[in-house]
Write an enzyme that holds these catalytic residues in place. Structure first.
Site, short mmCIF file in Angstrom:
data_model
loop_
_atom_site.label_atom_id
_atom_site.label_comp_id
_atom_site.label_asym_id
_atom_site.label_seq_id
_atom_site.Cartn_x
_atom_site.Cartn_y
_atom_site.Cartn_z
N HIS A 80 0.47 -1.64 -0.01
CA HIS A 80 0.15 -0.34 -0.30
C HIS A 80 0.87 1.26 0.34
O HIS A 80 0.15 1.60 0.85
CB HIS A 80 -0.82 0.42 1.16
CG HIS A 80 -1.91 -1.12 1.18
ND1 HIS A 80 -3.17 -1.24 0.69
CD2 HIS A 80 -2.34 -2.19 1.73
CE1 HIS A 80 -4.17 -2.46 0.95
NE2 HIS A 80 -2.95 -3.14 0.93
N ASN A 153 -10.30 -2.93 2.66
CA ASN A 153 -10.03 -2.74 1.37
C ASN A 153 -11.26 -2.59 0.49
O ASN A 153 -11.95 -2.57 0.73
CB ASN A 153 -9.55 -4.08 0.86
CG ASN A 153 -7.24 -4.15 1.07
OD1 ASN A 153 -6.97 -3.23 1.27
ND2 ASN A 153 -7.02 -5.83 1.35
N TYR A 367 1.20 -4.27 12.14
CA TYR A 367 1.17 -2.78 11.29
C TYR A 367 1.98 -1.64 12.50
O TYR A 367 2.77 -0.95 12.14
CB TYR A 367 -0.26 -2.48 11.65
CG TYR A 367 -1.51 -3.37 10.72
CD1 TYR A 367 -1.97 -4.40 10.00
CD2 TYR A 367 -2.16 -2.03 9.60
CE1 TYR A 367 -2.47 -4.68 8.92
CE2 TYR A 367 -2.22 -2.68 8.69
CZ TYR A 367 -2.42 -4.01 8.08
OH TYR A 367 -2.80 -4.31 7.28
#
Ligand code: HDE
Length: 695
Positions: A80, A153, A367
């Site tokens: 991304h 998404n 993350y």
């Protein structure tokens, strides 16, 4: 005292070689200083001995500037990397207290600020917007009880079932490591080798190869939370939920040839579109909904709701709308906001909770870890874009780039008896995990309930309209056509046979590989599911041109009335007219009104617009007849199934382009655009497609 030589910038300004002194007469500019606040006298010239002599290491002003520049980049996101963000707000339609105690879902009057970042997955930061890929749809809600990140998404399922496989998936799709190409493409051997060995990827592959892989605009894209989450109300009642974002403008896509051409003509197509819409005050809006179901209901589904390669058909559980999100402000600075924003699915708020989806559980680790590497410090939450907008206090201290000066003097621990103001936990209002009972042996295994890899892939294909099915066949044929390894292609054809024999046969035919599919044995024989209309974009597409762009290819001397009427008609439909002229300078209408074109012909192919009108001034069509760009403009508009309107003056050009005729090619009489708009509302003339290309 030695006479100071005349500054070189004073000389160069005169001859226009740069180095201007920037002395504004009004004195409005801020005083330029070093990072230490020292006023700078000369930002144009390095300190040297004499005008042509060596430079001095002593020049701390120049060294500070260059050093900062040398360190301007931070590592791009490993996935991304290419993305674009905007600010806005979320507002619930009503109180959802029955479902969740999440503070931002309680009061319809309350607007919660949000920051959204849309992205592609595979390409690097400088890649192009219209690659065939999944799109990220990540939303940060700055709620009164902390930041909540819904990191989703534009496709409701994922390629893999276990986070352990994510590095492999991404290695396979990224440029091949020996040659570092292809960029931002899944159409290469390593990607298809990997997925052809991963039957669990089949459902997601259907989505990526469909129109969903090439969205028309971030404003016209759905979003999904993908995993099953929990919602818990104040009484402690828990329901399972799946998140959905629906764009108000409807969900639309490009077609492949168009996407390829746009990537050259405007690599920033999607970011430009989002930026300009917001600047124009046309704020993108999305509805947030959830599918709500109980664990009991979930047990009866013929798939496992913890499996992220499965969706819950809307026919089984309809959507419950929660509220709307409006994006109404562009960023002030791309790096500070869009690049530095740090999303983490673990940024959670009371009233929402995780499920045991193994992919989600892995993400809860990844993350935070990735932000430490990208942003370089556990203090990344202090960056303005990441900082919560509610009070925040704890006893975490120090580390790289600490921006705060904690006021607690001695006691940076608790419990303590020295400082009654130290922040303390609160069992009543603090986040409490849903007390789901768990027990079992430690093991590395995949649940048997995750083993059906083909039924929902088949369900998706079956639920598409005819053009959508055609595009899936086309997408697969293109991508597999780029694969060199024959064994990989045969294996993929084997999977396609299991999904849908019509699909498998057509792709094999397009590849020139009929009868060459491997025979594969599925772990679970696919079920014959009923089609789900909600999965098709076009079955539920609004008949509207709101938010779309009509290109007007014209010249100086265009009829003032025509131009005015078109602009008015477009505005009434919420669409925009972009004037394209042979050159970029202002043109005059036949009434002497000045119009500045939005772009010039050679720089604005028709691929960039949703529908087109060709209307040169009565005696100006000659200008276009000698321009390849004008001929291509018409041919591409036809090839991309667009509605084309033309005035009688444009007839020679339409003829020269040699396009066909159908209800989407309209000779415009006067200033009545009603029929043009009716046709344009169909988005594209689908029936034209089979007459133009085999895939
Ligand atoms: Fe991500 N993903 N992901 N992902 N993801 C990242 O985090 C990861 C997955 C998604 O605009 C990374 O900050 C793992 C699913 C979006 O900044 C990284 C797994 C979904 C974004 C990461 C997944 C997503 C990311 C890279 C498998 C949809 C961009 C940089 C378990 C529900 C957010 C970063 C933005 C970004 C890891 C799978 C969505 C490396 C390990 C499924 C929208 O942490």
């Amino acid at each position: 005292m030695a006479k100071m030589p005349k500054r070189s910038d004073e000389i160069t300004t005169e001859i226009g070689q740069g180095g201007e002194t920037h002395q504004t007469s009004g004195g409005a500019a801020a005083r330029m200083t070093t990072n230490q606040g020292l006023p700078i006298s000369d930002d144009q010239n390095t300190l040297t001995i004499g005008p042509r002599g060596p430079q001095l290491l002593e020049d701390f002003v120049m060294r500070e500037k260059i050093t900062h520049f040398d360190h301007e980049r931070i590592p791009e996101r490993v996935v991304h990397a290419r993305g674009y963000g905007a600010h806005g707000y979320f507002q619930p339609y009503k109180s959802h207290a029955d479902l969740t105690k999440a503070a931002f879902l309680q009061k319809p009057v309350e607007k919660t600020p949000v920051f959204v970042r849309f992205s592609t997955v595979a390409g690097s930061k400088g890649s192009f917007d219209t690659a065939r890929d999944v799109r990220g749809f990540a939303v940060k809600f700055y709620t009164s009880e902390g930041n909540y990140d819904l990191v989703g998404n534009n496709i409701p399922v994922f390629f893999i079932q276990d986070a352990m496989k994510f590095p492999d998936l991404i290695h396979a799709v990224k440029p091949e490591p020996d040659r570092e190409f292809p960029q931002a493409q899944s159409a290469h051997d390593t990607f298809w080798d990997f997925v052809s060995l991963m039957p669990e990827s089949m459902h997601m592959l259907m989505w990526v190869m469909s129109d969903r892989g090439i969205p028309r605009s971030f404003r016209m894209m759905e979003g999904f939370g993908v995993h099953t989450f929990r919602m818990v109300n104040a009484k402690g009642d828990m329901k399972l939920v799946k998140f959905h974002w629906r764009p108000k403008l409807g969900t639309f896509s490009l077609i492949w040839d168009e996407a390829v051409k746009i990537s050259g003509a405007d690599p920033d197509f999607h970011r430009r579109d989002l930026w300009t819409s917001i600047e124009r005050g046309e704020f993108p809006e999305y509805e947030l909904s959830v599918q709500v179901f109980t664990e009991k209901q979930a047990e009866k589904f013929d798939f496992d709701v913890l499996d992220p390669t499965k969706l819950v058909p809307e026919e089984l559980v309809p959507l419950t709308p929660l509220g709307k999100m409006v994006l109404d402000r562009n960023v002030d600075n791309f790096f500070a906001e869009t690049e530095q924003v740090a999303f983490c699915p673990s940024h959670m708020v009371p009233g929402i909770d995780f499920s045991n989806d193994p992919l989600l559980q892995g993400r809860l680790f990844s993350y935070l870890d990735t932000q430490l590497s990208r942003l370089g410090s556990p203090n990344f939450h202090q960056l303005p874009i990441n900082a919560p907008k509610c009070p925040m206090a704890n006893l975490q201290r120090d580390a790289h780039m600490q921006m705060e000066v904690p006021k607690q003097g001695r006691a940076n621990y608790e419990p303590n008896s020295l400082d009654p103001t130290t922040p303390r936990e609160n069992p009543k209002t603090g986040f409490v995990s849903f007390p789901a009972p768990e027990a079992g042996d430690k093991m590395r295994t995949r649940p048997e309930s995750f083993a059906d890899h083909y039924s929902q892939a088949a369900l998706f294909f079956k639920s598409m309209t005819e053009p959508e099915q055609r595009h899936i066949v086309g997408g697969l044929s293109f991508e597999l056509g780029k694969v060199k390894n024959l064994a990989v292609k045969k294996r993929m054809l084997g999977h396609l046979q299991l999904i849908d024999t019509k699909l498998g046969d057509q792709v094999a035919k397009n590849l020139g590989m009929e009868g060459m599919a491997d025979t594969l044995k599925p772990a679970v024989v696919p079920r014959n599911a009923k089609p789900s209309k909600a999965l098709s974009q076009y079955a539920k597409a609004p008949q509207s041109i709101a938010g779309k762009k009509i290109a007007l290819l014209t010249t100086a001397g265009v009829a003032d009335k025509f131009y005015g009427a078109l602009t008015k008609a477009a505005k009434a439909e919420g669409a925009q007219v972009a004037v394209i002229a042979p050159k970029s300078g202002p043109i005059m209408t036949n009434q002497g009104k000045e119009v500045t074109p939005d772009d010039f012909l050679a720089g604005a192919p028709s691929a960039l617009f949703d529908c087109v009108i060709v209307a040169p001034a009565d005696d100006q069509v000659e200008t276009f007849l000698k321009e390849a760009a004008a001929i291509d403009w018409i041919r591409d508009a036809f090839g991309h199934l667009k509605v084309i309107g033309y005035t009688p003056a444009a007839e020679p050009l339409i003829k020269k382009a040699g396009i066909g005729t159908d209800e989407g090619v309209l000779k415009l009489a006067g200033t009545d655009f009603a029929e043009f708009i009716t046709q344009a509302k169909k988005h594209r003339i689908w029936k034209r497609e089979p007459t133009l290309r085999s895939f």
